[in-house]
Design an enzyme around this catalytic site. Structure first.
Site, PDB file in Angstrom:
ATOM      1  N   HIS A  44       0.868  -1.183   0.000  1.00 25.32           N
ATOM      2  CA  HIS A  44       0.000   0.000   0.000  1.00 25.32           C
ATOM      3  C   HIS A  44       0.908   1.238   0.000  1.00 25.32           C
ATOM      4  CE1 HIS A  44      -2.747   2.981   1.883  1.00 25.32           C
ATOM      5  NE2 HIS A  44      -3.746   2.189   1.524  1.00 25.32           N
ATOM      6  N   ASP A  95       3.202  -4.293   8.105  1.00 32.62           N
ATOM      7  CA  ASP A  95       1.971  -3.517   7.974  1.00 32.62           C
ATOM      8  C   ASP A  95       0.818  -4.522   8.077  1.00 32.62           C
ATOM      9  OD1 ASP A  95      -0.350  -2.428   6.975  1.00 32.62           O
ATOM     10  OD2 ASP A  95       0.576  -1.543   5.189  1.00 32.62           O
ATOM     11  N   GLN A 103      -4.436  -5.081   6.934  1.00 31.09           N
ATOM     12  CA  GLN A 103      -5.430  -5.978   6.335  1.00 31.09           C
ATOM     13  C   GLN A 103      -5.405  -7.371   6.945  1.00 31.09           C
ATOM     14  OE1 GLN A 103      -7.751  -4.954   4.408  1.00 31.09           O
ATOM     15  NE2 GLN A 103      -6.944  -2.964   3.827  1.00 31.09           N
ATOM     16  N   LYS A 108     -10.197  -0.718  10.544  1.00 31.69           N
ATOM     17  CA  LYS A 108     -10.239  -1.890   9.668  1.00 31.69           C
ATOM     18  C   LYS A 108     -10.498  -3.169  10.465  1.00 31.69           C
ATOM     19  CE  LYS A 108      -7.142   0.154   6.246  1.00 31.69           C
ATOM     20  NZ  LYS A 108      -8.015   0.527   5.119  1.00 31.69           N
ATOM     21  N   CYS A 119      -4.822   2.581  -3.610  1.00 33.05           N
ATOM     22  CA  CYS A 119      -3.564   3.069  -3.001  1.00 33.05           C
ATOM     23  C   CYS A 119      -2.460   2.032  -3.150  1.00 33.05           C
ATOM     24  CB  CYS A 119      -3.747   3.435  -1.527  1.00 33.05           C
ATOM     25  SG  CYS A 119      -4.879   4.776  -1.271  1.00 33.05           S
TER      26      CYS A 119
HETATM   27  N1  PLP Z   1      -1.697  -0.541   4.723  1.00 37.03           N
HETATM   28  C1  PLP Z   1      -2.636  -1.269   4.111  1.00 37.03           C
HETATM   29  C2  PLP Z   1      -2.292  -2.649   3.635  1.00 37.03           C
HETATM   30  C3  PLP Z   1      -3.899  -0.748   3.920  1.00 37.03           C
HETATM   31  O1  PLP Z   1      -4.834  -1.472   3.299  1.00 37.03           O
HETATM   32  C4  PLP Z   1      -4.181   0.557   4.373  1.00 37.03           C
HETATM   33  C5  PLP Z   1      -5.498   1.171   4.128  1.00 37.03           C
HETATM   34  O2  PLP Z   1      -6.215   0.800   3.233  1.00 37.03           O
HETATM   35  C6  PLP Z   1      -3.183   1.255   5.029  1.00 37.03           C
HETATM   36  C7  PLP Z   1      -1.944   0.677   5.187  1.00 37.03           C
HETATM   37  C8  PLP Z   1      -3.429   2.621   5.580  1.00 37.03           C
HETATM   38  O3  PLP Z   1      -4.333   2.555   6.630  1.00 37.03           O
HETATM   39  P1  PLP Z   1      -4.903   3.875   7.290  1.00 37.03           P
HETATM   40  O4  PLP Z   1      -5.469   4.689   6.154  1.00 37.03           O
HETATM   41  O5  PLP Z   1      -5.950   3.402   8.238  1.00 37.03           O
HETATM   42  O6  PLP Z   1      -3.769   4.559   7.963  1.00 37.03           O
END
Ligand code: PLP
Length: 423
Positions: free
Chosen positions: A140, A217, A220, A243, A381
């Site tokens: 992401h 990270d 998900q 999430k 993203c």
């Molecule tokens: N990392 C992953 C894999 C994501 O799917 C997302 C959001 O869709 C993020 C990071 C960023 O999360 P946040 O917008 O809640 O900070």
């Protein structure tokens, strides 16, 4: 179109003989009872954000109705109680992630904030010209851009673990990518664009064999599987409350105490200091050192309720149920005439990304919305993933534990309908 259940009811819950009671779970989420465009809501945009159970909504409402106060500062009743509630969630989060100490849990705004904290607090002071940060092709943007910001400043380089056509990481060259210049590996646990579950344990082991720290990270992953940071062996783990059925604007950074202690503060302000004078400032111990200013106290309380909610789940049963719904969805969506599935990894969770021949992904999203179906369309993203497949956007149905095969059928029928409109 032929669709069939891939698991029998008995196979779903072999240990207890009881299936996952999705209807009972759905009743916990008030929004799932609403209609959109006069149709029952079919919410399949869970990778963007999940819906909230009543217990989370109640916890936030109760906090603002009866318990609201700033924390860590007051000696009065409300402040002491709000502080206790906030710190209790830290302990719950520790247990939830299997961390050894609650001071290894830092409250942040979300995954993006957690990664930026590590980029600024851990990496920036350690990074030198020619150093490398290793990410994967599946990341992401939140797990790419913060590293680019610091590497740009220092003349360091981003290296990338490649991916295959099925959307899996290719680890053949990992030992070459991990070298004496690598300062950090930053890797997604689950791809938001494709649902691929990455072999994070193996990556951690191979990086640690060279003393390279690893950030995962987990945005998900947390709503779909139990996480144990000690078992994973990672140095940092990041997640977003929204999430995992909690509120927006709150998340967690887990960091090994030793690393957090050695890190510079990210932001300065109230609550993160030991002593301030115009001549200089000393900082509070971890985790307060990283929690400058008034935090999202109500959000943290809501996150605690989300952790409690997930704590009521039998993960073996939930994972078997989700895997069954995903297999059903892959088959049902894949069977729609003109559909091309994007990302077909062996180990995959909760996401079906696809293209519908002759119809732009955004149009697919708009058409199915008429039937009350919420899916996501765009680059998610994750533009490097889109570039890999040579597409600007995909349509993405993403699932949570409250979704059903009936909802998959509604989506598949709407896609068939969309095909007819555009033929
Ligand atoms: N990392 C992953 C894999 C994501 O799917 C997302 C959001 O869709 C993020 C990071 C960023 O999360 P946040 O917008 O809640 O900070």
């Amino acid at each position: 179109m032929s669709v069939r259940p891939l698991l029998t009811e008995d196979e779903l819950s072999p240990s207890t003989g009881e299936g996952f009671d999705v209807e009972r779970v759905r009743r916990d989420f008030p929004i799932l009872r609403r209609t959109v465009n006069d149709k029952p809501l079919v919410y399949l945009d869970n990778a963007a954000t999940t819906q909230k159970p009543q217990t989370v909504i109640d916890a936030v409402t109760r906090f603002y109705s009866y318990e609201n106060s700033n924390i860590h500062r007051g000696v009065h009743y409300l402040s002491e109680h709000a502080t206790a509630a906030y710190e209790e969630v830290r302990e719950k989060a520790r247990a939830f992630l299997g961390a050894s100490e609650s001071r290894e849990i830092v409250f942040v705004r979300g995954t993006t904030d957690a990664i930026n904290l590590v980029a600024a607090g851990y990496l920036r002071p350690r990074l030198r010209e020619g150093d490398e940060i290793l990410v994967s092709h599946l990341e992401h943007h939140s797990n790419i851009v913060p590293w680019q910001l610091v590497s740009g400043e220092k003349g360091a380089k981003i290296r990338v673990i490649p991916m295959s056509q099925s959307g899996e990481l290719i680890l053949d060259d990992l030992d070459m990518l991990l070298n004496e210049r690598t300062r950090l590996v930053a890797i997604g646990h689950v791809s938001n664009a494709l649902g691929t579950v990455n072999p994070v344990r193996e990556i951690v082991a191979r990086a640690h064999a060279r003393d390279i720290p690893v950030l995962i990270d987990g945005a998900q992953a947390v709503p779909h599987m139990p996480i144990d940071v000690q078992e994973l062996g990672c140095d940092f783990y990041c997640l977003s409350g929204h999430k995992m059925f909690g509120p927006t604007g709150v998340g967690l950074l887990y960091g090994r105490a030793e690393l957090l202690e050695a890190m510079a503060p990210y932001q300065g302000g109230g609550d993160m200091i030991r002593k301030v004078s115009f001549e200089g400032t000393s900082y509070a111990p971890i985790p307060s050192k990283f929690e400058a200013g008034t935090p999202n106290v109500a959000g943290v309380v809501g996150l605690g309720a989300a952790i409690d909610y997930l704590g009521t789940m039998d993960w073996d049963v939930v994972m078997a149920y989700e895997s069954d719904v995903l297999s059903y969805a892959i088959e049902a969506i894949g069977a729609v005439d003109g559909v091309r599935l994007i990302g077909t990894a062996e180990d995959k969770t909760a996401v079906v990304s696809f293209l519908l021949e002759g119809i732009h992904a955004h149009d697919v999203g708009t058409i199915v919305d008429q039937d009350g179906i919420a899916i996501r369309t765009g680059h998610h993203c994750a533009q490097p993933v889109m570039d890999f497949y040579g597409v600007a956007a995909t349509a993405r149905a993403s699932f949570a534990l409250y979704n059903t095969k009936d909802e998959v059928d509604v989506l598949a029928a709407a896609l068939e309908g969309a095909r007819k409109v555009f033929q």
